[in-house]
Design an enzyme around this catalytic site. Structure first.
Site, mmCIF file in Angstrom:
data_model
loop_
_atom_site.group_PDB
_atom_site.id
_atom_site.type_symbol
_atom_site.label_atom_id
_atom_site.label_comp_id
_atom_site.label_asym_id
_atom_site.label_seq_id
_atom_site.Cartn_x
_atom_site.Cartn_y
_atom_site.Cartn_z
ATOM 1 N N GLY A 103 11.934 26.853 6.296
ATOM 2 C CA GLY A 103 11.043 25.761 6.678
ATOM 3 C C GLY A 103 10.062 26.178 7.753
ATOM 4 N N ARG A 194 21.496 34.733 1.912
ATOM 5 C CA ARG A 194 22.545 33.985 2.606
ATOM 6 C C ARG A 194 23.586 33.511 1.611
ATOM 7 N NH1 ARG A 194 19.093 31.648 6.998
ATOM 8 N NH2 ARG A 194 17.122 32.723 6.746
ATOM 9 N N ASP A 263 24.236 28.532 5.359
ATOM 10 C CA ASP A 263 22.860 29.061 5.276
ATOM 11 C C ASP A 263 22.565 30.024 6.418
ATOM 12 O OD1 ASP A 263 23.142 26.362 6.521
ATOM 13 O OD2 ASP A 263 21.136 26.800 7.266
ATOM 14 N N ASP A 273 20.296 34.036 13.003
ATOM 15 C CA ASP A 273 20.017 32.693 13.518
ATOM 16 C C ASP A 273 20.690 32.429 14.849
ATOM 17 O OD1 ASP A 273 18.162 32.039 11.742
ATOM 18 O OD2 ASP A 273 19.278 30.476 10.693
HETATM 19 P P1 AMP Z 1 18.550 26.350 11.461
HETATM 20 O O1 AMP Z 1 19.323 25.249 12.098
HETATM 21 O O2 AMP Z 1 17.538 26.979 12.379
HETATM 22 O O3 AMP Z 1 19.393 27.352 10.764
HETATM 23 O O4 AMP Z 1 17.631 25.644 10.355
HETATM 24 C C1 AMP Z 1 18.155 24.823 9.344
HETATM 25 C C2 AMP Z 1 17.036 24.439 8.381
HETATM 26 O O5 AMP Z 1 16.014 23.693 9.046
HETATM 27 C C3 AMP Z 1 16.319 25.599 7.738
HETATM 28 O O6 AMP Z 1 15.993 25.240 6.420
HETATM 29 C C4 AMP Z 1 15.094 25.767 8.586
HETATM 30 O O7 AMP Z 1 14.043 26.394 7.902
HETATM 31 C C5 AMP Z 1 14.747 24.316 8.905
HETATM 32 N N1 AMP Z 1 13.995 24.193 10.152
HETATM 33 C C6 AMP Z 1 14.460 24.400 11.396
HETATM 34 N N2 AMP Z 1 13.483 24.174 12.300
HETATM 35 C C7 AMP Z 1 12.376 23.840 11.616
HETATM 36 C C8 AMP Z 1 11.030 23.486 11.993
HETATM 37 N N3 AMP Z 1 10.640 23.433 13.268
HETATM 38 N N4 AMP Z 1 10.166 23.195 10.998
HETATM 39 C C9 AMP Z 1 10.537 23.236 9.717
HETATM 40 N N5 AMP Z 1 11.782 23.548 9.305
HETATM 41 C C10 AMP Z 1 12.692 23.846 10.237
HETATM 42 MG MG MG Z 2 19.187 28.922 9.698
#
Ligand code: AMP
Ligand code: MG
Length: 504
Positions: A103, A194, A263, A273
């Site tokens: 994202g 993943r 993930d 991450d």
């Molecule tokens: P994470 O908790 O960082 O592993 O992210 C979990 C999901 O949320 C993943 O699909 C990321 O790409 C999405 N994500 C996290 N932060 C953002 C953001 N600021 N904008 C868009 N997608 C995000």
């Molecule tokens: Mg992640």
């Protein structure tokens, strides 16, 4: 304020940088979304990892020039290169989300490093993608610096991890609870496959997609398995072994990942991450830092259990590839999953022996290690310093030892230490050799949470010197580094960081 560039402006701009190959982008289109980074107002470099660039076989001089900075900010990239956002799913805190995906990250492409290993180069914080949901696709400065420092520290500790190649400021603000400076991290990984990538195809009953992904993962990470009679079972075995090894190594340095969703677990066995992660100070098996982990699902001592749970989710996705007979596939998968425990314990036990300076194996060693952890827990003593000081104190007598000073009430430590000294006395090794062996596995410097927070606060105020200094210190974790003792110290009670927040 300069307004951020629009999507229309986001196009390939010719640069003198070579285009990267991208084998993942050769996979079927449903594996990713081709996406250009969204340009930012005014990229300025924070850090470039020259030794890593050299390891990757990249032209470090070119990358530190204006073209490099523009590329690391997502403003400009070589013609012929098409960045992609990867599709994946995942269990987040136990709940299945059938579509997550990159994202806020984009795979720019791959390089084959000087060791012949293919590595992904990814921008994190490079703007929205088809998978952004309600997110802005951006990253704030603090989490970028945290990931940079902790991932590089992990690499220096010898723990498999994604790496940080560059960090840049975008010049544009991001809005979380407050307005923060935006930044982009360039991350390097053995791949970004993943457990959740497998789950993405399984959730869609896309068996062809699963097979293509599994074959790609085998070819990329475990090429020796390709000719096997049961390649998909072998893939599961390899993933289980890699995760067991990884989590055991985390445990040996007191690392708490904080968000072990499926993930966030890579098939390659690299740590990825770095959001609400932390190294523990005082030893506490129940330690949790993540602000969103209220139930303690991802507490320190739960990590091996969570890893097996995650691997069971991976195994489920592979069942249709393993056998047409479901019962047979399930029986095989269960057998493979059971191998986690023995792989994990082997790494953990070998590791704790080394941490205690034991050069041979004897009955009772594991109890001795378990009892030391117990003494640390009851004395609320620092995990990292506890082990490091055992090595420091090898030729001091216990009463003057520095390890003892970690305990308010040293009685339990003294009793344990007498047993440990008796055990090492049974081995014929000189003190210098043993100390060197201990100091090579017991770090003096880890990126402690309170130091990370202070470093981030300084950077938010425009002072990056603490970031530079901390990075330099924690990437030499086993060296004495006179003058840097403050980085080895646990937090005072008023400095303790009780919670860390997700990188979003
Ligand atoms: P994470 O908790 O960082 O592993 O992210 C979990 C999901 O949320 C993943 O699909 C990321 O790409 C999405 N994500 C996290 N932060 C953002 C953001 N600021 N904008 C868009 N997608 C995000
Ligand atoms: Mg992640």
């Amino acid at each position: 304020m300069i307004s951020p560039a629009t999507a229309e402006q986001s196009r390939t701009v010719p640069t003198r940088l070579p285009a990267l190959r991208n084998s993942y982008a050769q996979l079927p289109e449903r594996f990713f979304a081709a996406t250009d980074p969204r340009p930012v107002s005014s990229p300025t470099p924070i850090r470039f990892n020259r030794p890593l660039a050299e390891e990757l076989g990249l032209d470090a001089d070119q990358l530190t020039g204006p073209n490099g900075v523009e590329m690391f900010a997502g403003n400009r990239f070589p013609e012929g290169m098409q960045p992609v956002a990867l599709a994946y799913a995942g269990h987040q805190f136990g709940n299945f989300v059938p579509q997550l995906g990159d994202g806020r990250a984009l795979l720019l492409g791959e390089v084959v490093d000087i060791n012949g290993i293919r590595r992904d180069i990814q921008l994190k914080g490079s703007g929205p993608t088809r998978f952004s949901r309600n997110g802005d696709g951006r990253a704030a400065l603090g989490p970028v610096l945290r990931e940079y420092v902790v991932s590089e520290a992990m690499a220096a500790l010898g723990i498999p991890t994604t790496r940080s190649l560059a960090a840049v400021l975008t010049g544009d603000p991001v809005y979380r609870e407050v307005r923060l400076p935006g930044a982009v991290l360039t991350r390097v990984a053995a791949s970004h496959i993943r457990i959740g990538t497998f789950q993405y195809f399984a959730a869609r009953h896309d068996i062809d997609g699963l097979r293509i992904l599994a074959n790609y993962a085998i070819e990329r990470h475990f090429p020796h398995l390709a000719g096997q009679a049961k390649p998909y079972r072998a893939l599961l075995e390899a993933a289980v072994a890699a995760q067991a090894d990884l989590v055991a190594r985390w445990m040996l340095v007191g690392f708490i990942h904080g968000v072990m969703n499926t993930d966030n677990m890579l098939i390659s066995g690299e740590t990825i991450d770095y959001g609400p992660c932390a190294f523990m100070d005082a030893y506490d098996p129940g330690a949790v830092f993540s602000s969103i982990d209220r139930a303690g699902r991802y507490a320190y001592a739960n990590q091996p259990r969570v890893a097996t749970w995650n691997l069971a989710r991976l195994a489920e996705t592979l069942l249709p590839l393993m056998s047409t007979d479901e019962n047979e596939a399930v029986a095989e998968a269960e057998e493979v999953l059971r191998s986690f425990q023995s792989s994990y314990e082997a790494v953990l036990q070998r590791g704790f022996r080394r941490k205690l300076g034991l050069l041979t194996e004897a009955e009772g060693d594991l109890q001795l290690a378990a009892d030391f952890l117990d003494v640390l827990a009851r004395g609320e003593a620092d995990f990292t310093l506890g082990f490091r000081r055992l090595g420091d104190d090898l030729d001091a007598d216990d009463a003057q030892g520095t390890a003892r000073q970690l305990f308010q009430d040293p009685g339990a430590f003294d009793a344990w230490s007498a047993r440990w000294r008796e055990r090492i006395a049974s081995e014929a090794a000189d003190t210098a050799t043993r100390r060197a062996a201990m100091h090579a596995v017991n770090p003096k410097f880890i990126p402690r949470n309170h130091r990370i927070e202070a470093m981030i606060q300084a950077a938010l105020g425009g002072d990056f010197q603490p970031f530079e200094e901390m990075l330099a210190v924690v990437t030499r974790p086993f060296d004495e580094q006179p003058g840097m003792e403050r980085y080895a110290k646990p937090p005072r009670p008023d400095e303790r960081v009780l919670q860390t927040f997700c990188g979003t």
